[in-house]
Motif scaffolding. Structure first.
Motif, short mmCIF file in Angstrom:
data_model
loop_
_atom_site.label_atom_id
_atom_site.label_comp_id
_atom_site.label_asym_id
_atom_site.label_seq_id
_atom_site.Cartn_x
_atom_site.Cartn_y
_atom_site.Cartn_z
N MET A 105 0.81 -1.45 0.33
CA MET A 105 -0.21 0.05 -0.21
C MET A 105 0.79 1.49 0.03
SD MET A 105 -3.24 -1.27 0.40
CE MET A 105 -4.43 -0.31 0.98
N VAL A 106 0.08 2.47 -0.41
CA VAL A 106 0.82 3.55 -0.59
C VAL A 106 0.47 4.48 0.91
CG1 VAL A 106 1.35 5.68 -1.52
CG2 VAL A 106 0.64 4.33 -2.80
N ASP A 114 -8.37 3.55 -1.39
CA ASP A 114 -7.09 2.05 -2.57
C ASP A 114 -8.04 1.56 -0.83
OD1 ASP A 114 -6.57 3.43 -4.18
OD2 ASP A 114 -3.53 3.34 -2.46
N LEU A 115 -7.97 1.75 0.05
CA LEU A 115 -7.91 0.78 1.35
C LEU A 115 -9.68 0.32 1.21
CD1 LEU A 115 -7.13 -0.57 4.03
CD2 LEU A 115 -8.13 0.64 5.07
N LEU A 116 -10.63 0.92 0.67
CA LEU A 116 -11.42 0.01 0.21
C LEU A 116 -12.26 -0.91 -0.55
CD1 LEU A 116 -14.93 0.50 1.50
CD2 LEU A 116 -14.98 2.58 -0.80
N HIS A 117 -11.58 -0.20 -1.72
CA HIS A 117 -11.42 -1.14 -2.54
C HIS A 117 -10.95 -2.35 -2.26
CE1 HIS A 117 -11.34 2.29 -5.14
NE2 HIS A 117 -12.88 2.18 -4.98
N LEU A 118 -9.29 -2.81 -1.71
CA LEU A 118 -8.87 -4.23 -1.47
C LEU A 118 -10.20 -4.55 0.27
CD1 LEU A 118 -5.87 -5.47 -0.95
CD2 LEU A 118 -5.74 -4.55 1.09
N PRO A 149 -7.35 -9.60 5.56
CA PRO A 149 -6.34 -9.44 5.71
C PRO A 149 -5.77 -10.31 7.43
CG PRO A 149 -8.01 -7.69 7.21
CD PRO A 149 -9.10 -8.54 6.79
N VAL A 150 -4.83 -11.23 7.18
CA VAL A 150 -4.58 -11.55 7.88
C VAL A 150 -2.89 -11.24 8.31
CG1 VAL A 150 -2.92 -14.14 8.06
CG2 VAL A 150 -4.92 -13.52 6.47
#
Length: 143
Positions: A43-44, A59-63, A74-75
């Motif tokens: 991630m940025v 970006d986090l929402l898309h991930l 998310p592990v």
């Protein structure tokens, strides 16, 4: 205990070194309930800061949407510390919202982005309580 593949470990360390002197951050996703970090997602750091990190909210929402579609979670949630030890700060603890995740910290304070070892540590952070856990690096997960 965090069990992580050598290639993923190397990718996290490379990202931390490359972004130094700013903090690096990312997620390693895996199948829900598996505790297997399989998909490395660099991630940025939207903060672009040497003292804290912030995931870009879009970006986090898309991930998270991708992970939902793929039945992943998310592990590992990782970031680097560039001037301090690999231990969660008060801010890190306050932002830890995934009780099943391994929170990995990599300290690049000793060698920066040059060759040399880093401090690589993993924690569970649940309701503000930090517990360090052992890290086992394996060649590959059985397929």
């Amino acid at each position: 205990m965090l069990t992580i593949e050598q290639a993923t470990y190397d990718a996290i360390v490379a990202h931390a070194k490359r972004d130094h002197p700013d903090e690096a951050c990312g997620i390693v996703a895996g199948p829900e309930g598996s505790d297997r970090p399989e998909r490395f997602v660099e991630m940025v750091n939207a903060a672009g800061s040497p003292t804290f990190y912030e995931f870009d909210s879009t970006d986090l929402l898309h991930l998270y949407q991708e992970m939902d579609r793929a039945d992943e979670e998310p592990v590992v949630i990782y970031h680097s510390h560039t001037a301090t030890e690999a231990y969660p700060s008060r801010t890190d603890i306050g932002l830890a919202m995934e009780p099943n995740a391994h929170y990995v910290l990599v300290s690049t304070r000793e060698h920066g982005n040059n060759d040399g070892p880093v401090e690589f540590r993993s924690y569970r952070i649940v309701e503000g309580e930090v517990t360090e856990e052992p890290v086992s690096v394996v060649d590959a997960f059985p397929r």
